[in-house]
Design a protein around this motif. Structure first.
Motif, short mmCIF file in Angstrom:
data_model
loop_
_atom_site.label_atom_id
_atom_site.label_comp_id
_atom_site.label_asym_id
_atom_site.label_seq_id
_atom_site.Cartn_x
_atom_site.Cartn_y
_atom_site.Cartn_z
N LEU A 227 17.52 -5.82 -28.84
CA LEU A 227 18.30 -5.87 -27.61
C LEU A 227 18.70 -7.31 -27.27
CD1 LEU A 227 15.79 -3.59 -25.77
CD2 LEU A 227 18.17 -2.92 -26.10
N HIS A 228 19.89 -7.45 -26.71
CA HIS A 228 20.28 -8.72 -26.10
C HIS A 228 19.74 -8.75 -24.67
CE1 HIS A 228 23.35 -8.67 -29.34
NE2 HIS A 228 23.25 -10.00 -29.25
N ASN A 229 19.40 -9.92 -24.22
CA ASN A 229 18.92 -10.07 -22.85
C ASN A 229 20.07 -10.27 -21.86
OD1 ASN A 229 16.74 -10.25 -20.96
ND2 ASN A 229 17.12 -12.46 -20.82
N GLN A 230 21.16 -10.87 -22.32
CA GLN A 230 22.28 -11.20 -21.45
C GLN A 230 23.45 -10.23 -21.67
OE1 GLN A 230 22.03 -13.62 -19.11
NE2 GLN A 230 19.93 -13.96 -19.84
N ALA A 231 23.97 -9.70 -20.58
CA ALA A 231 25.06 -8.73 -20.66
C ALA A 231 26.30 -9.33 -21.30
CB ALA A 231 25.38 -8.20 -19.26
N GLN A 232 26.50 -10.62 -21.14
CA GLN A 232 27.71 -11.25 -21.69
C GLN A 232 27.77 -11.17 -23.21
OE1 GLN A 232 27.38 -15.24 -20.23
NE2 GLN A 232 25.95 -15.90 -21.82
N ASN A 233 26.62 -10.91 -23.83
CA ASN A 233 26.57 -10.82 -25.28
C ASN A 233 26.61 -9.38 -25.79
OD1 ASN A 233 26.27 -13.65 -25.48
ND2 ASN A 233 24.06 -13.47 -25.12
N VAL A 234 26.87 -8.43 -24.88
CA VAL A 234 26.80 -7.01 -25.23
C VAL A 234 28.19 -6.38 -25.11
CG1 VAL A 234 25.75 -4.79 -24.68
CG2 VAL A 234 24.43 -6.90 -24.40
N ASN A 235 28.58 -5.66 -26.11
CA ASN A 235 29.84 -4.91 -26.06
C ASN A 235 29.57 -3.47 -25.63
OD1 ASN A 235 31.47 -7.06 -27.04
ND2 ASN A 235 30.83 -6.59 -29.15
N GLY A 236 30.52 -2.89 -24.91
CA GLY A 236 30.45 -1.46 -24.60
C GLY A 236 29.71 -1.10 -23.35
N LEU A 237 29.33 -2.08 -22.52
CA LEU A 237 28.64 -1.75 -21.27
C LEU A 237 29.57 -0.99 -20.33
CD1 LEU A 237 26.72 -5.07 -20.53
CD2 LEU A 237 25.70 -2.87 -21.09
N SER A 238 28.97 -0.14 -19.51
CA SER A 238 29.73 0.64 -18.54
C SER A 238 30.20 -0.23 -17.39
CB SER A 238 28.87 1.77 -17.99
OG SER A 238 27.88 1.25 -17.09
N VAL A 239 30.99 0.38 -16.51
CA VAL A 239 31.29 -0.24 -15.23
C VAL A 239 30.00 -0.28 -14.41
CG1 VAL A 239 33.68 0.54 -15.26
CG2 VAL A 239 31.92 1.97 -14.17
N GLN A 240 29.99 -1.04 -13.34
CA GLN A 240 28.81 -1.11 -12.48
C GLN A 240 28.59 0.25 -11.81
OE1 GLN A 240 29.36 -4.44 -9.81
NE2 GLN A 240 28.68 -5.91 -11.35
N GLN A 241 27.34 0.66 -11.81
CA GLN A 241 26.99 1.98 -11.28
C GLN A 241 26.03 1.86 -10.10
OE1 GLN A 241 28.59 4.44 -12.20
NE2 GLN A 241 29.12 4.34 -14.37
#
Length: 675
Positions: free
Chosen positions: A81-95
Motif C-alpha cells: 500500500l501507498h501511504n499518500q493518496a497523491q501516489n495512488v491511481n483510481g481513488l474515488s471521489v470524497q465520500q
C-alpha cells in the motif's frame, strides 16, 4: 370451606408456579418459534406461534453454506500500500460516512416508525437504531417512498385518526402495490424523529397522473420538515411504467422527459414550494439505460432542477414466489442463488452497468445515488436476505459503489412481508408486549461502512483487488485527508475442516512505492463475525450484537472488543487474520480509530404511558404450555379495557380473577396477555 390463611398460601404457591395457570386468549401471545423458551415449559405444537414464520420477516429458513471455492484461494497473501493518496491511481471521489442509508416503503412507514394505536408515540427501537448510525456517521439518511409514493394522496383526515390508509382492492400492478391516502401526521412524525436524531429525509412526489399533479407533499414537507427534507423524487422506476400498467404501452424516455417537465414547471409556479434544484431523477430500474435518458436532453434541460441522478436496482428478484399468479415463471430456490451473494463479483457486476453514466452526472455537478436496493426485489430470498451473507455482501457492495463514485445508497425496508429487512421490524400483532424487535444482519453493513468511511467526509475508497483479485477475499483501502487511514478485509468463505480463515500481510510504503516505510508498530481491528454465512441471529460487531429474533431494543449489547495486533516495523509488515466468514476493519493509527469511534450514543426510552391499567407480565410460553384447567366450557372475556360486558365477564374463572385482584390490584388479568 378453606381457611383464609391456607387459601392465601395456596394462591402464593399458585403464583410462584405460574406455569400451572392456563390463560386462553388471542393468537400471537405465545413465544414465537425460533426463540428459546424456558426449560420448565417447552411449547407444544398446538401452543406455538408457528404462524409467525409464515411472515417473511420471521421465516425459519436456514440454508447450507456453500462449499469452499475450488480451487481454493491463497490463505496467506500480501497487500502493498501507498501511504499518500497523491501516489495512488483510481481513488474515488470524497465520500461521507452516511453513505449507506435506508429506504422505507411509504405504505409500511407505520410498521417501522411508531406505535400504530398511538400516533404520537415513536418506536423507541427505531430511534435507537437510527442513533446508532447517526452517532458514527454524523447523520442518517432515510427515504420514505417507493412504488407506493406514486399513488399517494395527502388528505385532511382519515377514519379513526389513521395516518395512512391503503386501498389494495384497486391495486393494478403485478406486485399489488396499494393506493395510499396519508395525512400530515406522517410528516410531523418524521419531523419529530429528526428532533431527536439527526435524520434527513427523501420524499417522493406522486407521478401517476401528471394531468392532475399532487404537489401537496412537497408543500407540507417544506413547512414541517424544513432543512431536514433533502430532496424530492419525481418518478419511481418509470422504465417499468408500461409493463406495470401505469402508462400506455410504448411509454418511452421522451414521454418521461415531457412529463418531468410538467412537474418542473408546476413547482416553479407553486408559491408554497420555495426550494428549487432539489429533485431526484430518473430513478431507473434498468430496462432503460441512463444514456438513453441523457439523449433526450434531460440533464441539460432540467439541470437546474435536479440535484441527484438516481437509479434503483436489485441483483435478483423473488417475484415468482411472492406473486405466483403474476406471470413471473417458476420460483427460484434460495439455496441455488445463495453463492451469488458470496463473491466480490456481485457488487462489481451491479455497478458495471452505471460506470459509463456516472461521469456525465459528475460533469453536470450532480450526485449519483443508488436510491433503492437490497438483496432481491419482491421481498428477498428467505435464508439469503436475512443471513450473515447479506451483511458481508452489503459491506462489499456498498464500498464497491463508493469506489465507483456513487455518492450514496439506500437499503430498502419493506415491512413484515419481506425477508430483506434491515432494521425496523417490530413484532407482529400484539407480540410487542412480550418481545422486542428483529434486526436483519444486513443492518450491520451500515455500521461497518459508517466506521470505515469516518465523519470527516474526506474519505476516498480504493478496491485493492487483493489476493490476485480473488472473488472470495476482497479488500478496500480508505484514504482520509489524503492519508491511508483504514482497511476493510472481507472473507466470504465459511470454515470447513479447519480451512477458510486467511491472513493478509500488509506493508505500507517501502519497497517499490517510492515512499518511506510506513507500517505502524501496531494496529487496531474490529471484526464482524458469525459462525457461518447462513447464520441469522448470532452476529457480532466488535463483540457487540443487536441479538437474534425479537431480542433488539435498538442498542448494541455486550462489551466492545477491539483487537490490538502488533506489527513488525523492521520488516515493514503487519499480519491481519480474517476469520471465515468475517470482516476485519483495520485502523492504521489511533487517530483513524478515534475519528470514527462513537461517542456516548444517545438512546431513548419512552416517558409516556400507553398501558393505563395495571398489568402483570408472565412468560407467555409458560402460560401456553401449562397444565391448568381446560377453558373449553368458558366464554372468553375481552382483552380490551372497558369492552367486556357483564355477561362475558361472568365467564372468567373466579379463582383466576381473584388471584389477579390480589396480586395486581385490578380485575382484568387478560390485559397481561394482550399488552
Amino acid at each position: 370451606m378453606l381457611k383464609s390463611s391456607f387459601f392465601l398460601l395456596s394462591l402464593a404457591a399458585l403464583w410462584s408456579h405460574a406455569q400451572a395457570v392456563t390463560i386462553y386468549g388471542q393468537q400471537g401471545i405465545t413465544m414465537p418459534s425460533g426463540v428459546a423458551s424456558t426449560a420448565a415449559a417447552q411449547p407444544t405444537a398446538s401452543a406455538t406461534t408457528d404462524w409467525i414464520s409464515n411472515l417473511a420477516a420471521y421465516n425459519n429458513v436456514t440454508l447450507t453454506p456453500p462449499a469452499l471455492p475450488d480451487p481454493m484461494p491463497s490463505l496467506e497473501f500480501g497487500i502493498a500500500l501507498h501511504n499518500q493518496a497523491q501516489n495512488v491511481n483510481g481513488l474515488s471521489v470524497q465520500q461521507k460516512a452516511n453513505f449507506l442509508g435506508f429506504s422505507i416503503e411509504m405504505s409500511v412507514v407505520e410498521q417501522v416508525t411508531h406505535l400504530a394505536r398511538y400516533r404520537s408515540f415513536i418506536q423507541v427501537p427505531f430511534l435507537n437504531l437510527l442513533a446508532t448510525i447517526a452517532d458514527r456517521a454524523g447523520s442518517v439518511i432515510v427515504r420514505v417512498g417507493g412504488n407506493t409514493q406514486e399513488t399517494a394522496t395527502l388528505v385532511d383526515s382519515l377514519p379513526n385518526n389513521a395516518m395512512i390508509a391503503k386501498d389494495k382492492e384497486n391495486a393494478s400492478n403485478p406486485t399489488d402495490t396499494p393506493i395510499l391516502d396519508f395525512t400530515v401526521e406522517m410528516l410531523y412524525l418524521l419531523a419529530n424523529v429528526s428532533s431527536l436524531v439527526n435524520a434527513k429525509w427523501y420524499l417522493g412526489i406522486p407521478f401517476n397522473d401528471t394531468t392532475n399533479l399532487r404537489l401537496q407533499i412537497a408543500e407540507a414537507a417544506e413547512a414541517i420538515l424544513g432543512d431536514n427534507v433533502l430532496a424530492f423524487q419525481v418518478g419511481n422506476e418509470p422504465d417499468l411504467y408500461a409493463d406495470h400498467g401505469h402508462r400506455a404501452p410504448g411509454y418511452n424516455q421522451t414521454d418521461y422527459f415531457n412529463e418531468f417537465g410538467v412537474v418542473v414547471q408546476a413547482i416553479q409556479n407553486d408559491p408554497n414550494i420555495h426550494s428549487r434544484g432539489n429533485l431526484v431523477a430518473p430513478s431507473l430500474q434498468g430496462t432503460w439505460t441512463l444514456e438513453s435518458v441523457y439523449d433526450t436532453g434531460f440533464l441539460t434541460t432540467y439541470g437546474d432542477s435536479i440535484s441527484i441522478v438516481a437509479v434503483e436496482h436489485y441483483p435478483d428478484n423473488n417475484c415468482a414466489a411472492a406473486f405466483p399468479d403474476a406471470g413471473f415463471g417458476d420460483p427460484k430456490n434460495p439455496q441455488d442463488v445463495f453463492a451469488n451473494y458470496l463473491t466480490h463479483g456481485s457488487g462489481q457486476g451491479l455497478v458495471n452497468a452505471y460506470l459509463s453514466a456516472i461521469p456525465t452526472a459528475q460533469q453536470a455537478g450532480k450526485q449519483f445515488m443508488m436510491f433503492e436496493t437490497n438483496t432481491a426485489s419482491c421481498g428477498g430470498f428467505p435464508g439469503v436476505s436475512d443471513s450473515f451473507a447479506s451483511a458481508l455482501w452489503g459491506v462489499d457492495y456498498g464500498l464497491q459503489m463508493a469506489y465507483s463514485n456513487f455518492t450514496g445508497a439506500l437499503l430498502h425496508v419493506g415491512g413484515q412481508d419481506v425477508s430483506y429487512n434491515i432494521p425496523p421490524t417490530a413484532p407482529p400483532t400484539n407480540l410487542s408486549a412480550v418481545n422486542q424487535w428483529t434486526v436483519g444482519p444486513i443492518f450491520y453493513s451500515s455500521i461497518v461502512i459508517a466506521e470505515a468511511l469516518g465523519k470527516s467526509n474526506t474519505s476516498r475508497v480504493l478496491d485493492l483487488f487483493a489476493n490476485g483479485a480473488n472473488a472470495a477475499t476482497p479488500a478496500y483501502a480508505i484514504y482520509e485527508n489524503d492519508v491511508l487511514a483504514r482497511l476493510v478485509l472481507i472473507n466470504y468463505m465459511t470454515e470447513q475442516n479447519g480451512q477458510g480463515q486467511y491472513t493478509a500481510t500488509i506493508s505500507i510504503g517501502g519497497g517499490d512505492t517510492g515512499e518511506a516505510n510506513g507500517t505502524p508498530s501496531s494496529v487496531k481491528v474490529k471484526y464482524l463475525l458469525a459462525p457461518t454465512v447462513a447464520e441469522k441471529n448470532n452476529v457480532t460487531w466488535a463483540n457487540q450484537t443487536f441479538g437474534g429474533r425479537f431480542q433488539c431494543d435498538g442498542r448494541l449489547s455486550g462489551t466492545e472488543v477491539v483487537q490490538t495486533i502488533n506489527c513488525d516495523t523492521n520488516a515493514n509488515t503487519c499480519q491481519i487474520p480474517v476469520p471465515a466468514p468475517g470482516i476485519a476493519l483495520v485502523f492504521l493509527s489511533s487517530d483513524a480509530q478515534s475519528a470514527v469511534d462513537p461517542s456516548a450514543t444517545a438512546t431513548f426510552a419512552t416517558t409516556a404511558v400507553t398501558k393505563t391499567a395495571n398489568t402483570v407480565t408472565i412468560d407467555p410460553s409458560v402460560l401456553a404450555t401449562s397444565n391448568g384447567q381446560s377453558g373449553s366450557n368458558r366464554q372468553l372475556s375481552s382483552t380490551s379495557k372497558g369492552s367486556s360486558s357483564a355477561g362475558r365477564t361472568a365467564g372468567v374463572a373466579p379463582g383466576l380473577t381473584l388471584l389477579a385482584m390480589i396480586i395486581a390490584g385490578v380485575s382484568v388479568i387478560a390485559a397481561a396477555a394482550r399488552r
